[in-house]
Design an enzyme around this catalytic site. Structure first.
Site, mmCIF file in Angstrom:
data_model
loop_
_atom_site.group_PDB
_atom_site.id
_atom_site.type_symbol
_atom_site.label_atom_id
_atom_site.label_comp_id
_atom_site.label_asym_id
_atom_site.label_seq_id
_atom_site.Cartn_x
_atom_site.Cartn_y
_atom_site.Cartn_z
ATOM 1 N N CYS A 273 44.745 47.577 41.950
ATOM 2 C CA CYS A 273 45.831 48.204 41.185
ATOM 3 C C CYS A 273 45.286 49.187 40.161
ATOM 4 C CB CYS A 273 46.691 47.139 40.504
ATOM 5 S SG CYS A 273 45.784 46.087 39.340
ATOM 6 N N GLU B 277 48.375 51.881 43.639
ATOM 7 C CA GLU B 277 47.670 50.790 44.299
ATOM 8 C C GLU B 277 46.871 51.399 45.444
ATOM 9 O OE1 GLU B 277 48.040 46.240 44.256
ATOM 10 O OE2 GLU B 277 48.997 47.776 43.028
#
Length: 362
Positions: free
Chosen positions: A320, A354
């Site tokens: 992330c 992401e």
């Protein structure tokens, strides 16, 4: 966010910018061009949290700019949130406007919804909750067809369930998940399905074992377990471990051993630095690990865990934070090369992204 922000051209430009940023970060490691998985332009976010702000004698949903707790942005609808959240927001507001037991000292509302249509609402209070509140909450839950959790200092009352139920499809199979209140879940369900499918494909069908670090509620564990002989998965959060165990049982998956250890603790166990009672009865040497799967927090893997992953032929890494992903790859680059990479737009209309990489031994 104004209506023009949702124009497809604006989204395409932003997604291209994210792709270029990921390419820039991974080019020093000879990465191939990233596969790009886009998001719906609106109604993609399954979670939302609002403070309540009193104005003109009424409480309103409110949000604040970072660092500013005094200038509220009053919210009537929330176009990035799921259709169900937008449906529930005015109905909940109408209820608290006529029910003092629900509105009295209510200061925060959290919505958790799922692609499968389930919803859990958490109401946070600056007062003790009592039987009268619970009776009112039961009426609210029945009217909205949701579960309700009330929170005040030192108290938590559950009306219905303390989790939402999700169903995600990967490679034609439906996996069912419990998503507990307060535990981490992927906010963008549509992109989460794409991410699961990519990881499933990148792992491939294997005849060896998988080590998974940071497994959470088993989001990736469930589909990836069908690609290998057996899985050893670790997670430190008790609520996530309990949810993962329930999810494994509910999906009839029996080739996963789950232990409540941090990635750092498992590294110590595999290095035989110290024993752990939580590993009693588990023979780590019986595993034939071919791949390690990691989905770490924003800080990425610590140096020791990164060194641990170097032992494996293949490292499947979901991140992330592409900045810390690049730092970890720099540590591994002398022994592993990137053979696949992907961008998953979990957070459209923000700079966050992401990403995923498959690293294989040189």
């Amino acid at each position: 966010m104004n209506a023009s922000s949702f124009e497809p051209a604006a989204y395409t430009a932003q997604l291209e910018s994210k792709k270029n940023r990921l390419i820039e970060l991974l080019t020093p490691f000879g990465a191939p061009a990233p596969e790009v998985f886009d998001s719906p332009l609106s109604h993609f976010r399954l979670r939302a949290e609002f403070r309540l702000w009193r104005e003109d004698g009424q409480r309103h949903y409110a949000m604040f700019e970072p660092g500013d707790k005094h200038t509220p942005i009053l919210i009537e609808d929330f176009p990035i949130a799921s259709p169900l959240i937008n449906e529930l927001m005015p109905r909940l507001k109408a209820f608290w406007q006529v029910c003092d037991q629900i509105s009295n000292r209510l200061f925060q509302v959290e919505f958790l919804t799922t692609l499968s249509g389930d919803a859990l609402i958490t109401l946070a209070y600056h007062r003790p909750l009592d039987d009268a509140w619970e009776t009112a909450a039961e009426c609210l839950a029945a009217e909205l067809n949701v579960s309700i959790i009330g929170r005040s200092r030192g108290k938590r009352i559950v009306v219905g369930r303390d989790f939402a139920e999700e169903a995600l499809t990967v490679a034609g199979r439906v996996y069912r998940y419990r998503q507990p209140e307060g535990a981490f879940t992927q906010p963008n369900g549509t992109v989460n399905e794409k991410m699961l499918s990519w990881a499933y494909d990148a792992l491939g069908q294997r005849n060896d074992d998988l080590l998974e670090l940071y497994c959470g509620n088993g989001n990736f564990t469930l589909p990836l377990s069908t690609r290998v002989r057996q899985v050893l998965a670790t997670e430190i959060s008790k609520s996530s471990v309990n949810a993962a165990l329930a999810n494994l049982a509910n999906n009839a998956i029996d080739n996963v051993t789950l232990v409540r250890l941090s990635a750092e603790e498992l590294t110590q166990a595999l290095n035989e630095v110290r024993p752990f009672r939580r590993l009693a009865g588990i023979d780590l040497k019986r595993y034939d690990f071919g791949t390690v799967f990691v989905d770490p927090p924003r800080a990425g893997m610590d140096s020791d865990t990164c060194e641990l992953t170097r032992r494996f032929e293949r490292i499947l890494y979901i991140s992330c934070n592409p900045e810390t992903l690049a730092q970890n790859i720099a540590q591994l680059n002398d022994t592993h090369r990137i053979t696949r990479c992907a961008l998953f737009d979990q957070f459209p209309w923000t700079h966050h992204m992401e990403s995923g990489v498959l690293l294989e031994r040189r």
